[in-house]
Design a protein around this motif. Structure first.
Motif, short mmCIF file in Angstrom:
data_model
loop_
_atom_site.label_atom_id
_atom_site.label_comp_id
_atom_site.label_asym_id
_atom_site.label_seq_id
_atom_site.Cartn_x
_atom_site.Cartn_y
_atom_site.Cartn_z
N GLU A 46 33.64 52.51 -19.55
CA GLU A 46 33.01 53.12 -18.36
C GLU A 46 32.95 54.64 -18.50
OE1 GLU A 46 33.33 52.80 -13.51
OE2 GLU A 46 35.10 52.36 -14.73
N MET A 47 34.00 55.25 -18.99
CA MET A 47 34.05 56.69 -19.17
C MET A 47 32.99 57.13 -20.20
SD MET A 47 37.31 58.77 -20.73
CE MET A 47 38.43 58.09 -19.48
N ILE A 48 32.89 56.40 -21.30
CA ILE A 48 31.94 56.74 -22.35
C ILE A 48 30.51 56.55 -21.86
CG2 ILE A 48 31.12 56.07 -24.64
CD1 ILE A 48 34.12 55.20 -25.16
N ALA A 49 30.25 55.42 -21.20
CA ALA A 49 28.90 55.15 -20.69
C ALA A 49 28.47 56.21 -19.69
CB ALA A 49 28.87 53.76 -20.06
N SER A 50 29.38 56.61 -18.83
CA SER A 50 29.05 57.63 -17.84
C SER A 50 28.71 58.95 -18.49
CB SER A 50 30.24 57.81 -16.88
OG SER A 50 29.99 58.86 -15.97
N ARG A 51 29.43 59.31 -19.56
CA ARG A 51 29.20 60.60 -20.22
C ARG A 51 27.80 60.66 -20.83
NH1 ARG A 51 32.67 64.41 -22.77
NH2 ARG A 51 34.17 63.82 -21.13
N VAL A 52 27.27 59.54 -21.28
CA VAL A 52 25.93 59.54 -21.90
C VAL A 52 24.87 58.97 -20.95
CG1 VAL A 52 26.73 59.45 -24.27
CG2 VAL A 52 26.44 57.32 -23.02
N SER A 53 25.24 58.81 -19.68
CA SER A 53 24.30 58.31 -18.66
C SER A 53 23.73 56.95 -19.02
CB SER A 53 23.16 59.32 -18.45
OG SER A 53 23.66 60.56 -18.03
N MET A 54 24.61 56.06 -19.46
CA MET A 54 24.24 54.67 -19.72
C MET A 54 25.02 53.78 -18.78
SD MET A 54 24.22 54.21 -23.88
CE MET A 54 23.07 55.10 -24.94
N THR A 55 24.58 52.55 -18.66
CA THR A 55 25.36 51.58 -17.91
C THR A 55 26.32 50.88 -18.86
OG1 THR A 55 23.79 49.77 -18.29
CG2 THR A 55 23.40 51.18 -16.36
N LYS A 56 27.41 50.35 -18.31
CA LYS A 56 28.33 49.59 -19.15
C LYS A 56 27.62 48.39 -19.78
CE LYS A 56 31.61 48.86 -16.15
NZ LYS A 56 32.90 48.34 -15.63
N ARG A 57 26.70 47.83 -19.04
CA ARG A 57 25.98 46.66 -19.55
C ARG A 57 25.20 47.02 -20.82
NH1 ARG A 57 21.59 43.11 -16.01
NH2 ARG A 57 21.07 41.61 -17.67
N THR A 58 24.61 48.22 -20.84
CA THR A 58 23.87 48.66 -22.03
C THR A 58 24.80 48.79 -23.22
OG1 THR A 58 22.27 49.85 -20.64
CG2 THR A 58 22.40 50.47 -22.97
N VAL A 59 25.97 49.35 -23.00
CA VAL A 59 26.93 49.52 -24.08
C VAL A 59 27.41 48.16 -24.58
CG1 VAL A 59 29.16 50.48 -24.75
CG2 VAL A 59 27.67 51.77 -23.20
N TYR A 60 27.74 47.27 -23.65
CA TYR A 60 28.23 45.95 -24.03
C TYR A 60 27.16 45.11 -24.71
CZ TYR A 60 32.76 46.41 -21.72
OH TYR A 60 34.04 46.80 -21.39
N ALA A 61 25.89 45.45 -24.50
CA ALA A 61 24.83 44.73 -25.18
C ALA A 61 24.88 44.98 -26.69
CB ALA A 61 23.47 45.15 -24.62
N ARG A 62 25.44 46.12 -27.07
CA ARG A 62 25.58 46.46 -28.50
C ARG A 62 26.97 46.14 -29.03
NH1 ARG A 62 22.39 49.61 -31.71
NH2 ARG A 62 20.48 50.47 -30.81
N TYR A 63 27.99 46.38 -28.22
CA TYR A 63 29.36 46.24 -28.68
C TYR A 63 30.14 45.36 -27.71
CZ TYR A 63 27.86 50.05 -31.60
OH TYR A 63 27.15 50.81 -32.50
N PRO A 64 30.74 44.28 -28.22
CA PRO A 64 31.39 43.32 -27.32
C PRO A 64 32.65 43.86 -26.65
CG PRO A 64 31.80 42.76 -29.63
CD PRO A 64 30.78 43.84 -29.62
#
Length: 215
Positions: A46-64
């Motif tokens: 959540e912290m990482i996604a917020s820093r790059v203005s992404m949603t957690k769902r977008t990040v999890y779509a790439r990395y489990p």
């Protein structure tokens, strides 16, 4: 009159492949920064996604999971530190001492870059948790330099410039003596000046080669 349909346009807001790749690289760079800043345990998706203005769902779509993101971020940093073989060959001017000094300055200079410093600090702090990052760094970044230096020493031994030796062990000694000490100072926040690097590298290379000269 024949009606010609206009060419299809990409949907508004859909990033190009280049844009998507740039965003992915931004994600990995930012993740590594935050893993270093907060430590693996405290940094969150959540912290990482917020820093790059992404949603957690977008990040999890790439990395489990967080571990997969961490390992991908570290591997990208390692790959950016790899010295191509042709770059190493270009510093070989036929003089063993000068070539070894050039290799040492190249490796030290890499660690002094933002990516290199960040990578070394992450490896130092997290390799106990993820030993594979140390192995990957060795295989991709360090081993090719060892092999190149070993080849230089084999050539010098064949020419009679130095005594016959175990060139692999000598290459590791070179990296430890000439590069390792400067790297430790840089990671500790005490980077040497260019003049200090030249002086220390030159002294240690001379010391090493004096120990290897034929008796």
């Amino acid at each position: 009159m024949t009606n010609v349909s206009p060419p299809a346009r990409p949907r508004a807001g859909r990033p190009t492949r280049a844009q998507a790749e740039a965003r992915h690289e931004e994600l990995l760079d930012t993740a590594l920064d935050l893993f270093l800043e907060h430590g693996y345990q405290l940094a969150t998706i959540e912290m990482i996604a917020s820093r790059v203005s992404m949603t957690k769902r977008t990040v999890y779509a790439r990395y489990p999971d967080k571990a997969a993101l961490f390992l991908a971020a570290v591997r990208r940093a390692i790959e950016r530190q790899v010295v191509p073989r042709e770059v190493l060959e270009n510093v070989d001017d036929g003089d063993l001492a000068e070539t070894l000094e050039a290799v040492a300055r190249l490796r030290i200079g890499q660690v002094m870059t933002p990516n290199g410093l960040r990578l070394q600090r992450v490896i130092n702090t997290e390799s106990y948790r993820f030993p594979e990052i140390f192995v990957t760094h060795n295989e991709l970044s360090t081993a090719p330099v060892f092999d190149f230096v070993s080849g230089l020493l084999d050539r010098a031994a064949a020419e009679g410039t130095i005594a016959p030796i175990d060139s692999g062990q000598a290459a590791r000694a070179f990296m430890s003596m000439v590069v390792g000490g400067q790297v430790r100072a840089i990671v500790a926040g005490r980077p040497p000046t260019p003049e200090q690097i030249d002086e220390r590298v030159g002294f240690t290379v001379r010391l090493l080669l004096d120990g290897l000269r034929p008796r």
